[in-house]
Design a protein around this motif. Structure first.
Motif, mmCIF file in Angstrom:
data_model
loop_
_atom_site.group_PDB
_atom_site.id
_atom_site.type_symbol
_atom_site.label_atom_id
_atom_site.label_comp_id
_atom_site.label_asym_id
_atom_site.label_seq_id
_atom_site.Cartn_x
_atom_site.Cartn_y
_atom_site.Cartn_z
ATOM 1 N N ASP A 1 0.837 -1.196 0.000
ATOM 2 C CA ASP A 1 0.000 0.000 0.000
ATOM 3 C C ASP A 1 0.878 1.253 0.000
ATOM 4 N N PHE A 2 0.409 2.320 -0.663
ATOM 5 C CA PHE A 2 1.174 3.563 -0.733
ATOM 6 C C PHE A 2 1.206 4.306 0.596
ATOM 7 N N GLY A 3 0.399 3.872 1.553
ATOM 8 C CA GLY A 3 0.419 4.501 2.862
ATOM 9 C C GLY A 3 1.776 4.384 3.535
ATOM 10 N N LYS A 4 2.471 3.272 3.292
ATOM 11 C CA LYS A 4 3.802 3.069 3.865
ATOM 12 C C LYS A 4 4.777 4.126 3.345
ATOM 13 N N GLU A 5 4.600 4.497 2.077
ATOM 14 C CA GLU A 5 5.449 5.536 1.483
ATOM 15 C C GLU A 5 5.211 6.877 2.181
ATOM 16 N N ALA A 6 3.974 7.133 2.530
ATOM 17 C CA ALA A 6 3.643 8.371 3.242
ATOM 18 C C ALA A 6 4.304 8.381 4.621
ATOM 19 N N ILE A 7 4.252 7.247 5.310
ATOM 20 C CA ILE A 7 4.873 7.138 6.632
ATOM 21 C C ILE A 7 6.372 7.395 6.546
ATOM 22 N N ASP A 8 7.019 6.746 5.566
ATOM 23 C CA ASP A 8 8.471 6.907 5.405
ATOM 24 C C ASP A 8 8.844 8.358 5.109
#
Length: 304
Positions: free
Chosen positions: A164-171
């Protein structure tokens, strides 16, 4: 004789001066006792019912800022505080309201250069293709510079798993929290259990939030106080019978909902519904007084 008179006069003057010194010292001591360095902080958060841990934390921040300024003037080492925060609490416990007030208060303390407040959710950070999310998140952080970026239900960023792209947001958030920690404050908020799971998704996340605030559910007496406060702000008041009816209802709701309780949000919804019922009741009367216009009765409280 003249010298004796002079000595007496000098003696009298000395006595008067001593009395003045005593009065001045007593006055200074009294002022020191009454002086409260945190009076302004108390005033700014006086409308918040409960939340003692928040008020204590704000006093710590204020004291640290003030002492650091004095250390700087004294030529001692100083470091700017990292003020990224985690808010854990159920719905209606004041997380968003507190975050808004923090933006204003920290601006007045010169911690934030602009003091604006940006509220965001998953859709504001997560894009639709690779690379889109990082750019959206960077853009949001850029808008938040000088203020507070508040992300409610932050755990939604981690619901989709590794793909999920949410992990990219977290990073991206983690990187900018480190690189630009003095330029904006990030507040992540959500339900306690979900937030614990979310923090486990990125090992570096927990250490970047030095301030964690637990927003406890309000007690029945606090909820009644909140109801009266909300009503007063709208220039209404409850009868005693209405207060008792509301209290009984809240007790039953807290017992039956097993943690799923919306606290002040429930109070606000009940009040708005009661105001509508109050208006209908008055419209059906042939005449009413100015007191009737502000009084919410037991019959106005529709608690189905």
């Amino acid at each position: 004789m003249e010298s004796q008179v002079s000595l007496k006069r000098n003696g009298q003057i000395n006595i008067i001066l001593n009395e003045r010194e005593k009065f001045s010292t007593a006055k200074e001591t009294s002022e020191q006792r009454s002086y409260d360095p945190f009076a302004d902080i108390d005033h700014q958060f006086s409308s918040f019912i409960g939340l003692d841990n928040l008020k204590d934390t704000m006093k710590e921040i204020y004291a640290s800022i003030t002492i650091n300024q004095k250390r700087e003037k004294a030529g001692l080492k100083t470091e700017k505080q990292v003020l990224h925060m985690l808010f854990k609490g159920n719905p209606g416990t004041g997380k968003t309201t507190v975050a808004r007030q923090l933006a204003k208060t920290l601006f007045e303390l010169n911690v934030l250069s602009k003091g604006h407040f940006i509220e965001a959710e998953r859709a504001d950070l997560v894009g639709e293709y690779i690379g889109h999310t990082a750019q959206k998140t960077r853009d949001l952080i850029e808008k938040a510079r000088g203020g507070i970026l508040f992300i409610d239900e932050a755990y939604s960023l981690g619901r989709g798993g590794d793909k999920d792209f949410g992990k990219e947001a977290i990073d991206t958030l983690v990187k900018h929290m480190e690189d630009s920690h003095n330029e904006f404050i990030l507040i992540l908020a959500g339900y306690p259990n979900e937030m614990e799971y979310f923090l486990s998704l990125n090992p570096g996340l927990v250490s970047r939030f030095p301030i964690v605030l637990e927003f406890e559910d309000y007690s029945i007496s606090q909820l009644i106080e909140i109801a009266k406060q909300m009503a007063s702000e709208r220039e209404y008041q409850f009868t005693k019978e209405a207060e008792w009816k509301l209290q009984d209802y809240l007790m039953k709701q807290k017992q039956s909902r097993n943690g799923d309780f919306s606290n002040a949000r429930l109070i606000r919804n009940l009040l708005e519904k009661s105001i509508r019922k109050h208006a209908v009741r008055l419209m059906r009367k042939q005449s009413f007084t100015s007191k009737d216009l502000i009084t919410i009765t037991k019959s106005d409280l529709q608690l189905d």
